[in-house]
Design a protein around this motif. Structure first.
Motif, PDB file in Angstrom:
ATOM      1  N   THR A 198       6.226  14.084  11.518  1.00 48.49           N
ATOM      2  CA  THR A 198       5.389  14.034   9.952  1.00 48.49           C
ATOM      3  C   THR A 198       4.282  13.100  10.375  1.00 48.49           C
ATOM      4  N   ILE A 199       3.065  14.017   9.766  1.00 50.19           N
ATOM      5  CA  ILE A 199       1.754  13.155  10.019  1.00 50.19           C
ATOM      6  C   ILE A 199       1.603  12.146   8.770  1.00 50.19           C
ATOM      7  N   GLU A 200       1.058  10.753   9.157  1.00 49.47           N
ATOM      8  CA  GLU A 200       0.747   9.974   8.093  1.00 49.47           C
ATOM      9  C   GLU A 200      -0.736   9.579   8.103  1.00 49.47           C
ATOM     10  N   LEU A 201      -1.408   9.896   6.986  1.00 50.94           N
ATOM     11  CA  LEU A 201      -2.825   9.711   6.869  1.00 50.94           C
ATOM     12  C   LEU A 201      -2.960   8.365   6.556  1.00 50.94           C
ATOM     13  N   PRO A 232       0.809  -1.048  -0.058  1.00 49.38           N
ATOM     14  CA  PRO A 232      -0.012   0.085   0.228  1.00 49.38           C
ATOM     15  C   PRO A 232       0.956   1.233   0.062  1.00 49.38           C
ATOM     16  N   GLY A 233       0.628   2.388  -0.819  1.00 52.54           N
ATOM     17  CA  GLY A 233       1.271   3.637  -0.753  1.00 52.54           C
ATOM     18  C   GLY A 233       0.823   4.217   0.460  1.00 52.54           C
ATOM     19  N   LYS A 234       1.583   5.340   0.719  1.00 52.65           N
ATOM     20  CA  LYS A 234       1.475   6.173   2.112  1.00 52.65           C
ATOM     21  C   LYS A 234       1.279   7.765   1.559  1.00 52.65           C
ATOM     22  N   LEU A 235       0.895   8.371   2.635  1.00 53.76           N
ATOM     23  CA  LEU A 235       0.482   9.966   2.310  1.00 53.76           C
ATOM     24  C   LEU A 235       0.879  10.558   3.498  1.00 53.76           C
ATOM     25  N   PHE A 236       1.679  11.465   3.308  1.00 57.02           N
ATOM     26  CA  PHE A 236       2.170  12.453   4.652  1.00 57.02           C
ATOM     27  C   PHE A 236       2.120  13.600   4.578  1.00 57.02           C
ATOM     28  N   VAL A 237       2.097  14.499   5.639  1.00 59.41           N
ATOM     29  CA  VAL A 237       2.262  15.886   5.653  1.00 59.41           C
ATOM     30  C   VAL A 237       3.192  16.180   6.645  1.00 59.41           C
ATOM     31  N   VAL A 238       4.117  17.084   6.287  1.00 60.34           N
ATOM     32  CA  VAL A 238       5.174  17.320   7.208  1.00 60.34           C
ATOM     33  C   VAL A 238       5.199  19.163   7.252  1.00 60.34           C
ATOM     34  N   ASN A 239       5.376  19.560   8.456  1.00 60.35           N
ATOM     35  CA  ASN A 239       5.496  20.884   9.059  1.00 60.35           C
ATOM     36  C   ASN A 239       6.926  21.373   8.885  1.00 60.35           C
ATOM     37  N   THR A 240       7.202  22.129   7.629  1.00 63.79           N
ATOM     38  CA  THR A 240       8.593  22.373   7.561  1.00 63.79           C
ATOM     39  C   THR A 240       8.975  23.538   8.371  1.00 63.79           C
ATOM     40  N   GLN A 241       8.237  24.322   9.083  1.00 64.13           N
ATOM     41  CA  GLN A 241       8.666  25.165  10.002  1.00 64.13           C
ATOM     42  C   GLN A 241       8.693  24.848  11.653  1.00 64.13           C
ATOM     43  N   ALA A 242       7.964  23.802  11.937  1.00 58.22           N
ATOM     44  CA  ALA A 242       7.922  23.495  13.466  1.00 58.22           C
ATOM     45  C   ALA A 242       8.602  22.192  13.363  1.00 58.22           C
ATOM     46  N   ASN A 243       9.079  21.888  14.552  1.00 56.40           N
ATOM     47  CA  ASN A 243       9.952  20.744  14.927  1.00 56.40           C
ATOM     48  C   ASN A 243       9.011  19.571  15.265  1.00 56.40           C
ATOM     49  N   THR A 244       8.018  19.211  14.285  1.00 57.57           N
ATOM     50  CA  THR A 244       7.102  18.245  14.935  1.00 57.57           C
ATOM     51  C   THR A 244       7.081  17.104  13.819  1.00 57.57           C
ATOM     52  N   ILE A 269      -2.560  15.114  -5.317  1.00 59.63           N
ATOM     53  CA  ILE A 269      -3.140  15.554  -4.008  1.00 59.63           C
ATOM     54  C   ILE A 269      -2.951  16.907  -4.106  1.00 59.63           C
ATOM     55  N   GLN A 270      -4.250  17.714  -3.323  1.00 61.02           N
ATOM     56  CA  GLN A 270      -4.337  19.087  -3.448  1.00 61.02           C
ATOM     57  C   GLN A 270      -4.826  19.467  -1.894  1.00 61.02           C
ATOM     58  N   TRP A 271      -4.322  20.561  -1.510  1.00 62.73           N
ATOM     59  CA  TRP A 271      -5.119  21.312  -0.473  1.00 62.73           C
ATOM     60  C   TRP A 271      -6.077  22.024  -1.050  1.00 62.73           C
ATOM     61  N   ARG A 272      -7.320  21.675  -0.537  1.00 56.82           N
ATOM     62  CA  ARG A 272      -8.566  22.388  -1.086  1.00 56.82           C
ATOM     63  C   ARG A 272      -8.401  23.731  -0.530  1.00 56.82           C
ATOM     64  N   PRO A 273      -8.555  24.871  -1.622  1.00 55.62           N
ATOM     65  CA  PRO A 273      -8.380  26.161  -1.170  1.00 55.62           C
ATOM     66  C   PRO A 273      -9.398  26.584   0.107  1.00 55.62           C
ATOM     67  N   LYS A 274      -8.774  27.525   0.691  1.00 48.64           N
ATOM     68  CA  LYS A 274      -9.707  28.082   2.011  1.00 48.64           C
ATOM     69  C   LYS A 274      -9.997  27.167   2.841  1.00 48.64           C
ATOM     70  N   SER A 275      -9.334  26.199   3.040  1.00 43.38           N
ATOM     71  CA  SER A 275      -9.679  25.201   4.239  1.00 43.38           C
ATOM     72  C   SER A 275      -8.236  24.521   4.737  1.00 43.38           C
ATOM     73  N   ASN A 276      -8.625  23.453   5.423  1.00 47.56           N
ATOM     74  CA  ASN A 276      -7.504  22.825   6.194  1.00 47.56           C
ATOM     75  C   ASN A 276      -7.797  21.396   5.675  1.00 47.56           C
ATOM     76  N   GLU A 277      -8.408  21.249   4.496  1.00 45.87           N
ATOM     77  CA  GLU A 277      -8.499  19.881   3.793  1.00 45.87           C
ATOM     78  C   GLU A 277      -7.582  19.258   2.785  1.00 45.87           C
ATOM     79  N   LEU A 278      -7.054  18.321   3.153  1.00 43.49           N
ATOM     80  CA  LEU A 278      -6.059  17.626   2.202  1.00 43.49           C
ATOM     81  C   LEU A 278      -7.085  16.717   1.142  1.00 43.49           C
ATOM     82  N   CYS A 279      -6.754  16.878   0.044  1.00 45.53           N
ATOM     83  CA  CYS A 279      -7.698  15.885  -0.931  1.00 45.53           C
ATOM     84  C   CYS A 279      -6.756  14.974  -1.912  1.00 45.53           C
ATOM     85  N   TYR A 280      -7.383  13.962  -2.108  1.00 44.69           N
ATOM     86  CA  TYR A 280      -6.658  12.856  -2.832  1.00 44.69           C
ATOM     87  C   TYR A 280      -7.594  11.953  -3.449  1.00 44.69           C
TER      88      TYR A 280
END
Length: 687
Positions: free
Chosen positions: A313-316, A299-311, A329-340
């Protein structure tokens, strides 16, 4: 912010019974046309859809076969999403790609390769960035790179055009002088094509180099503020480097510093180190970067990394038995939703997941119905989405929906293949059966137009998808690999989604690892037996065909059973050791064999049809591209030699000159389809 690349994934489209089919054929349209091979070359393909910032217009890339050019030809089309009036924007003999709107909707930028006699760049036949002015449809070149452009991106305010150029780089190791002194031979390494990142100021048209570190860049993405640039890089452009030795790097424009993101989660901690990084996209906060990694066999994987904070990496995680699909994969504009996109039981759905304060929230399926979504695009407000869609009754078309809600209804905007309204379409259904080990397997069954079981049993073509980490979709397809062609001639056609296919859960996918040439062969034959038991198929009149992994499984089936009267093996692996030695992505073999050839010799034996070649007695067509690097021609030659010179089995080997892993020329596609039809009719139907 999205990245627009010259190399775009050809999307598989979809079906949805809940769609509002605004331009569907009237119910009274008579279906009088029997589908032919020639109809394949009249189908328009839709990809790379892009909605305008205000959502009042949309553009797409439409590809059609051109017999005179002997190839498929792509052009840009524009539509008004309110009145549905469309117009063609480009009329060249070159293939346009990667359309993107300026932020004000005045321009559409795209890539094309325009060649004029004895001309220098931008008209030297290399890919360049062009733009079309919507007010007067004038087209002008934006770049003039001697070696062309690989990919581009507009800044958020459309004042800057970032693009990847090409450069020839030479290694400076201890043998560089020897290679230079004796330059006539071809060397396995020492030179490579690298990709400096440049930016063009669209106000004064001054250009500068942003970053040139002699790296190969497979994808890049600049955040909205222009402060950070994400890149997927390797040290060499040989594909094997991208497969397992690629990195995600973050370049800080202000400090001119470069950082490689820690890859433990998708290399050391993954089931395989041989994964393909893809799909970079920045959130509008300019800090969160989303990306994907795909594996062969896992299975493939999907991640979000915060490049500013030392936190961390999130795996969805995908919901249910969904498998992440593709790199769009696209961040939906004007939202905090990641779409795929996610594969799910022969469908492909559009999902959006909430990402809040470093945690994954709710996930929703955006569109209603049985969808198999291809390309998609959000308006600047994030409230509208356009997407390509292929149902059971029409091919690829453009649809629009409200993106704010869960399982939204949608309406049709285009009908680019009106000829299909009169076609006698195959009856398409999903069939399920039990494998010998008790697992539930399904496939797509196509029966002739108007066929009833009372009319008697049908001859069968088993058509096997490639990958194997893929799936056959529940939608209308007229392909050079058999779908629609054979049902139109009175055959039943089964496309099994065997073990290892996507969209059926992680276990279903990974069950194939270490069991190639065994478990999926049993899955397929159980489906065949189901159709025979149900009284649909004549078990004495069966053929099998496939391309790539479908060709490999064709070889596996005819070396396992003699129940098929004819076979068409396209670009199919015959020997796993040869495949590891010669293919351009050897990690694929290592994953399924669970090790290198010298570490797992028995596995390579068991998964090779060469081992069982003496069992083959099925008349076999062999198709192969002369320059196929994914499944090199040696496999076809080995199968041909076995059947022709040692086993006395009827065989024809067709080598398509100047072709790679797929057939890109009109005459070659048609030759393959005609050969398959005649071969099956002769050996199965005794014609």
């Amino acid at each position: 912010m999205r990245i627009y690349s010259y190399i775009s994934v050809m999307a598989i489209m979809l079906s949805s019974p809940l769609a509002i089919d605004a331009q569907a054929a009237p119910a009274t349209t008579p279906r009088t046309h029997a589908i032919t091979i020639d109809d394949f070359f009249d189908i328009g393909q839709m990809q790379d859809v892009a909605i305008s910032p205000n959502a009042k217009q949309a553009v797409w890339l439409e590809s059609r076969w051109d017999e005179a050019l002997d190839k498929a030809q792509s052009d840009l089309w524009l539509i008004n999403t309110q009145d549905k009036k469309s117009q063609r924007l480009t009329f060249t003999h070159d293939n346009e790609s990667s359309p993107v709107w300026s932020h004000d909707g005045e321009f559409i930028y795209f890539i094309s390769a325009d060649k004029k006699d004895n001309a220098k760049a931008p008209f030297n036949g290399k890919n360049q960035v062009f733009r079309i002015t919507l007010a007067n449809l004038a087209i002008q070149p934006m770049t003039k790179e001697e070696l062309g452009v690989n990919a581009f991106q507009l800044s958020a305010d459309s004042k800057s055009l970032y693009f990847l150029a090409n450069k020839k780089s030479t290694d400076t190791d201890q043998w560089a002088e020897m290679r230079a002194n004796y330059s006539a031979p071809k060397y396995a390494h020492g030179k490579r094509d690298t990709n400096p990142l440049k930016v063009l100021d669209l106000t004064n048209f001054k250009q500068k180099t942003v970053l040139d570190d002699d790296k190969v860049v497979w994808q890049f993405n600049v955040n909205d503020s222009g402060s950070k640039i994400a890149r997927i890089t390797t040290s060499d452009n040989e594909l094997v480097y991208y497969e397992g030795w690629s990195n995600i790097e973050i370049f800080d424009v202000k400090t001119a510093s470069n950082k490689v993101i820690d890859d433990k989660q998708w290399r050391q901690q993954a089931p395989s180190p041989y994964g393909w990084l893809l799909g970079l996209d920045w959130h509008q906060d300019n800090q969160q970067l989303a990306f994907r990694i795909d594996f062969d066999g896992y299975p493939g994987k999907l991640f979000v990394v915060n490049t500013q904070a030392n936190t961390p990496t999130i795996e969805l995680k995908p919901i249910g038995k969904t498998t992440f699909q593709g790199g769009d994969i696209q961040w939906r504009p004007k939202s905090n939703e990641l779409c795929y996109l996610g594969a799910q039981s022969a469908r492909t759905q559009l999902f959006c997941s909430q990402i809040n304060q470093g945690k994954v929230g709710d996930t929703r399926s955006v569109l209603a119905g049985d969808t198999v979504v291809g390309s998609y695009s959000f308006g600047v407000s994030g409230k509208q989405v356009v997407f390509s869609h292929n149902s059971l009754t029409h091919f690829h078309d453009l649809f629009i929906a409200d993106a704010d809600y869960k399982r939204s209804q949608f309406k049709r905007l285009t009908n680019i293949n009106p000829q299909v309204d009169s076609w006698q379409l195959p009856q398409i259904s999903v069939v399920t059966w039990q494998a010998p080990d008790g697992a539930t397997v399904e496939g797509i069954l196509e029966l002739p137009y108007g066929y009833k079981k009372s009319q008697g049993k049908l001859p069968l073509v088993v058509q096997i998808h490639g990958g194997p980490t893929a799936a056959t979709s529940y939608s209308l397809q007229h392909r050079s690999y058999g779908r629609a062609t054979f049902p139109a001639s009175g055959w039943a056609l089964l496309s099994p989604n065997y073990r290892g296919s996507t969209g059926y859960g992680d276990k279903f996918l990974t069950d194939l690892v270490g069991k190639e040439h065994q478990i999926e062969v049993a899955d397929i034959m159980a489906g065949v037996d189901k159709l025979i038991t149900d009284g649909i198929v004549d078990g004495e009149k069966m053929a099998v065909m496939g391309w790539s992994n479908g060709g490999y499984l064709t070889n596996a089936l005819i070396s396992t059973t003699n129940r098929f009267k004819a076979a068409s093996s396209g670009a199919g692996v015959f020997d796993q050791r040869l495949q590891w030695m010669q293919e351009d992505t050897p990690g694929h073999v290592i994953n399924f064999m669970q090790g290198l050839p010298w570490a797992q010799p028995d596995a390579y034996d068991k998964a090779s049809s060469l081992t069982y070649a003496d069992k083959i007695n099925t008349p076999t067509l062999i198709h192969i591209g002369e320059h196929d690097q994914r499944v090199p021609v040696g496999h076809a030659q080995g199968l041909y030699r076995s059947l022709k010179h040692y086993l006395n089995v009827p065989v024809e080997m067709i080598v398509y000159p100047d072709e790679g892993h797929g057939l890109n020329l009109y005459k070659h596609r048609k030759a393959k389809m005609e050969w398959d039809k005649k071969w099956f009719e002769y050996y199965v139907l005794d014609k």
